[in-house]
Design a protein around this motif. Structure first.
Motif, PDB file in Angstrom:
ATOM      1  N   ARG A  97     -31.208  10.527   1.697  1.00  0.00           N
ATOM      2  CA  ARG A  97     -31.201  11.503   2.587  1.00  0.00           C
ATOM      3  C   ARG A  97     -30.255  10.881   3.252  1.00  0.00           C
ATOM      4  NH1 ARG A  97     -33.687  14.611   0.011  1.00  0.00           N
ATOM      5  NH2 ARG A  97     -35.686  15.227   0.099  1.00  0.00           N
ATOM      6  N   THR A  98     -29.999  11.576   4.201  1.00  0.00           N
ATOM      7  CA  THR A  98     -28.869  10.836   5.114  1.00  0.00           C
ATOM      8  C   THR A  98     -30.307  11.328   7.055  1.00  0.00           C
ATOM      9  OG1 THR A  98     -26.922  11.072   4.136  1.00  0.00           O
ATOM     10  CG2 THR A  98     -26.988  11.544   6.455  1.00  0.00           C
ATOM     11  N   ASP A  99     -30.150   9.768   7.777  1.00  0.00           N
ATOM     12  CA  ASP A  99     -30.886  10.175   8.866  1.00  0.00           C
ATOM     13  C   ASP A  99     -29.697  10.804   9.958  1.00  0.00           C
ATOM     14  OD1 ASP A  99     -33.161   9.365   7.656  1.00  0.00           O
ATOM     15  OD2 ASP A  99     -32.469   7.385   8.085  1.00  0.00           O
ATOM     16  N   PRO A 100     -29.376  11.595  11.087  1.00  0.00           N
ATOM     17  CA  PRO A 100     -28.682  12.454  11.595  1.00  0.00           C
ATOM     18  C   PRO A 100     -28.752  12.233  12.719  1.00  0.00           C
ATOM     19  CG  PRO A 100     -30.323  14.107  11.473  1.00  0.00           C
ATOM     20  CD  PRO A 100     -30.635  13.528  10.567  1.00  0.00           C
ATOM     21  N   VAL A 101     -27.994  11.540  13.444  1.00  0.00           N
ATOM     22  CA  VAL A 101     -28.271  11.022  14.988  1.00  0.00           C
ATOM     23  C   VAL A 101     -26.796  11.269  15.985  1.00  0.00           C
ATOM     24  CG1 VAL A 101     -27.910   8.011  16.000  1.00  0.00           C
ATOM     25  CG2 VAL A 101     -28.876   8.149  13.220  1.00  0.00           C
ATOM     26  N   VAL A 102     -27.701  11.607  16.816  1.00  0.00           N
ATOM     27  CA  VAL A 102     -26.692  12.272  18.355  1.00  0.00           C
ATOM     28  C   VAL A 102     -26.387  11.002  18.962  1.00  0.00           C
ATOM     29  CG1 VAL A 102     -27.667  14.256  18.494  1.00  0.00           C
ATOM     30  CG2 VAL A 102     -28.518  12.374  19.762  1.00  0.00           C
ATOM     31  N   ILE A 103     -24.747  10.659  19.205  1.00  0.00           N
ATOM     32  CA  ILE A 103     -24.227   9.862  19.611  1.00  0.00           C
ATOM     33  C   ILE A 103     -23.292  10.558  21.013  1.00  0.00           C
ATOM     34  CG2 ILE A 103     -22.873   9.233  18.220  1.00  0.00           C
ATOM     35  CD1 ILE A 103     -22.120   6.530  19.058  1.00  0.00           C
ATOM     36  N   VAL A 112     -23.142  21.625  26.458  1.00  0.00           N
ATOM     37  CA  VAL A 112     -22.755  20.030  25.206  1.00  0.00           C
ATOM     38  C   VAL A 112     -22.334  20.491  24.502  1.00  0.00           C
ATOM     39  CG1 VAL A 112     -23.898  18.714  22.711  1.00  0.00           C
ATOM     40  CG2 VAL A 112     -25.410  19.277  24.902  1.00  0.00           C
ATOM     41  N   ARG A 113     -21.188  19.585  23.981  1.00  0.00           N
ATOM     42  CA  ARG A 113     -20.104  19.657  23.186  1.00  0.00           C
ATOM     43  C   ARG A 113     -20.001  18.858  21.940  1.00  0.00           C
ATOM     44  NH1 ARG A 113     -14.407  20.249  22.453  1.00  0.00           N
ATOM     45  NH2 ARG A 113     -13.613  18.502  22.965  1.00  0.00           N
ATOM     46  N   TYR A 114     -19.576  19.292  20.528  1.00  0.00           N
ATOM     47  CA  TYR A 114     -19.438  18.778  19.964  1.00  0.00           C
ATOM     48  C   TYR A 114     -18.519  18.308  19.493  1.00  0.00           C
ATOM     49  CZ  TYR A 114     -18.678  17.573  14.800  1.00  0.00           C
ATOM     50  OH  TYR A 114     -18.386  16.794  13.657  1.00  0.00           O
ATOM     51  N   PHE A 115     -18.499  17.355  18.885  1.00  0.00           N
ATOM     52  CA  PHE A 115     -16.824  16.137  18.624  1.00  0.00           C
ATOM     53  C   PHE A 115     -16.129  16.193  17.735  1.00  0.00           C
ATOM     54  CE2 PHE A 115     -14.499  12.537  18.971  1.00  0.00           C
ATOM     55  CZ  PHE A 115     -13.560  12.173  18.951  1.00  0.00           C
ATOM     56  N   ALA A 116     -16.756  15.225  17.065  1.00  0.00           N
ATOM     57  CA  ALA A 116     -16.863  15.012  15.391  1.00  0.00           C
ATOM     58  C   ALA A 116     -17.590  14.371  15.140  1.00  0.00           C
ATOM     59  CB  ALA A 116     -15.798  13.510  15.494  1.00  0.00           C
ATOM     60  N   SER A 117     -17.798  13.446  13.873  1.00  0.00           N
ATOM     61  CA  SER A 117     -18.958  13.275  13.002  1.00  0.00           C
ATOM     62  C   SER A 117     -18.578  12.049  12.683  1.00  0.00           C
ATOM     63  CB  SER A 117     -19.627  13.666  11.980  1.00  0.00           C
ATOM     64  OG  SER A 117     -19.268  14.890  10.864  1.00  0.00           O
ATOM     65  N   GLN A 118     -19.243  11.108  11.930  1.00  0.00           N
ATOM     66  CA  GLN A 118     -19.007   9.871  10.886  1.00  0.00           C
ATOM     67  C   GLN A 118     -20.499   9.459  10.601  1.00  0.00           C
ATOM     68  OE1 GLN A 118     -18.768   5.882  13.553  1.00  0.00           O
ATOM     69  NE2 GLN A 118     -17.300   5.415  12.038  1.00  0.00           N
ATOM     70  N   PRO A 119     -20.031   8.927   9.092  1.00  0.00           N
ATOM     71  CA  PRO A 119     -20.782   8.546   7.783  1.00  0.00           C
ATOM     72  C   PRO A 119     -21.084   7.085   8.881  1.00  0.00           C
ATOM     73  CG  PRO A 119     -18.949   9.199   6.988  1.00  0.00           C
ATOM     74  CD  PRO A 119     -19.185   9.550   8.367  1.00  0.00           C
ATOM     75  N   TRP A 120     -22.348   6.266   8.917  1.00  0.00           N
ATOM     76  CA  TRP A 120     -22.734   5.110   9.097  1.00  0.00           C
ATOM     77  C   TRP A 120     -23.639   4.573   8.216  1.00  0.00           C
ATOM     78  CZ3 TRP A 120     -20.213   2.571  12.748  1.00  0.00           C
ATOM     79  CH2 TRP A 120     -20.625   1.134  13.148  1.00  0.00           C
ATOM     80  N   SER A 173     -26.752   6.050   7.685  1.00  0.00           N
ATOM     81  CA  SER A 173     -27.102   7.562   8.921  1.00  0.00           C
ATOM     82  C   SER A 173     -25.340   8.565   8.804  1.00  0.00           C
ATOM     83  CB  SER A 173     -27.005   7.090  10.251  1.00  0.00           C
ATOM     84  OG  SER A 173     -28.321   6.201  10.604  1.00  0.00           O
ATOM     85  N   LEU A 174     -25.789   9.580   9.212  1.00  0.00           N
ATOM     86  CA  LEU A 174     -24.968  10.228  10.205  1.00  0.00           C
ATOM     87  C   LEU A 174     -24.408   9.779  11.486  1.00  0.00           C
ATOM     88  CD1 LEU A 174     -22.529  12.521   8.905  1.00  0.00           C
ATOM     89  CD2 LEU A 174     -23.419  14.806   9.324  1.00  0.00           C
ATOM     90  N   MET A 175     -23.517  10.101  12.403  1.00  0.00           N
ATOM     91  CA  MET A 175     -23.143   9.815  13.636  1.00  0.00           C
ATOM     92  C   MET A 175     -22.496  11.102  13.820  1.00  0.00           C
ATOM     93  SD  MET A 175     -24.636   6.915  14.397  1.00  0.00           S
ATOM     94  CE  MET A 175     -24.248   6.610  15.730  1.00  0.00           C
ATOM     95  N   ILE A 176     -23.250  12.180  14.643  1.00  0.00           N
ATOM     96  CA  ILE A 176     -22.606  13.354  15.139  1.00  0.00           C
ATOM     97  C   ILE A 176     -22.862  13.461  16.921  1.00  0.00           C
ATOM     98  CG2 ILE A 176     -23.635  15.551  15.768  1.00  0.00           C
ATOM     99  CD1 ILE A 176     -25.908  14.884  14.058  1.00  0.00           C
ATOM    100  N   GLY A 177     -21.128  12.934  16.865  1.00  0.00           N
ATOM    101  CA  GLY A 177     -20.634  12.787  18.138  1.00  0.00           C
ATOM    102  C   GLY A 177     -20.453  13.896  19.517  1.00  0.00           C
TER     103      GLY A 177
END
Length: 319
Positions: free
Chosen positions: A178-184, A238-246, A251-255
């Motif tokens: 599993r990957t945990d989604p995180v908003v940043i 809210v506007r999406y920017f980019a994502s990053q595996p962390w 986790s998956l950082m959702i910028g």
């Protein structure tokens, strides 16, 4: 170069976002083919990333080579798990986990460097192309270490599909990583942005707010909720920017950027030790590490650095 020179100083070439731009072809269709995987393990071109707990094992030298041959990896210690990561230009890549104690013991060897992935990334200890597969290996192997028993009946499960599934021999439940989604997110109010300080941060560093996405929650709603909970700031668009595996741990950082509709800050002291508005010029100085008070933004390996920089350079879409 800055996309809008009127916004402030030139921040220089944009750095690469850590753990992204993977060259790995994951070749998921091969995972269930035991004979093919065995042949890939026997391939002289196969490369193995070796880790134990939070520690990564490197061949110490000018380039700090992180890849070991299959035989070399086996000589470092018995694998608790092995995962097939995929192919790089047709060459097999695997992750090999040792026990944390076995990895720690390797620190006494003068030909090896044993350190954590965060330090490797921040200090640039290996070529950037290795960071994505190392993150992949660390996250999946961490999952194996923490999910050895079936969550349905408690029986010891076993790894299958080249490390990409665990099966329970008792109740037959299949378990997948599993990957945990995180908003940043960076909340913006005109020419000011909101940054916070966690007690865990190095002295002087301020960063974007962040938090886990909850079940049944959209990304946009998570951005608004976390900003309100942590800093008392109400946000609209809210506007999406980019994502990053962390891979700390998985986790998956959702910028995102968020448009603030209020200004008064009320922090959640259990999450933050401080939050404040920063001007665009201040944020630029923090990125350049020349802020008059010695304040800094996160390093380029982190998506927070890229979010703040994009806003400074006028790429947020609002504010």
């Amino acid at each position: 170069m800055s996309s809008r020179p009127d916004l402030g100083p030139d921040l220089g070439p944009k750095p690469r976002l850590g753990y992204t731009e993977s060259r790995i072809a994951r070749a998921a269709d091969l995972r269930t083919d035991a004979a093919r995987i065995a042949a890939l393990e026997a391939d002289a071109r196969a490369g193995v990333y070796v880790m134990g707990g939070e520690m990564i094992v490197l061949k110490q030298g000018a380039a700090n080579e992180p890849l070991f041959g299959v035989t070399e990896a086996a000589a470092l210690g018995a694998a608790t798990e092995t995962v097939f990561l995929g192919l790089v230009d047709g060459q097999p890549r695997f992750g090999h986990s040792l026990t944390p104690a076995a990895a720690e013991a390797l620190k006494t060897r003068g030909d090896l460097l044993v350190t954590d992935l965060r330090s490797i990334a921040v200090q640039g200890l290996v070529a950037a192309e290795h960071l994505p597969p190392m993150a992949e290996a660390k996250a999946v192997l961490h999952w194996h270490a923490r999910h050895r028993y079936c969550s349905n009946c408690g029986t010891l499960s076993h790894a299958v599909d080249s490390g990409w599934r665990r099966d329970c021999p008792n109740c037959k439940t299949q378990h997948f990583p599993r990957t945990d989604p995180v908003v940043i997110m960076l909340a913006i109010d005109g020419d000011n942005c909101l940054l916070g300080r966690s007690p865990r941060f190095v002295p002087g560093m301020w960063s974007c707010l962040a938090g886990f996405v909850e079940p049944g929650e959209a990304i946009e709603d998570a951005v608004r909720r976390e900003t309100l909970e942590e800093a008392g700031i109400v946000c609209g668009r809210v506007r999406y920017f980019a994502s990053q595996p962390w891979p700390f741990p998985m986790s998956l950082m959702i910028g995102c950027f968020a448009e603030a509709t209020s200004r008064e800050i009320t922090i959640d002291a259990t999450e933050l030790e401080g939050a404040r508005w920063f001007s665009r010029d201040e944020a630029a100085d923090m990125l350049l590490r020349r802020h008059k008070d010695g304040l800094t933004a996160p390093p380029p390996v982190a998506i927070a650095h890229h979010i703040v920089r994009a806003w400074v350079e006028g790429e947020a879409g609002f504010g």
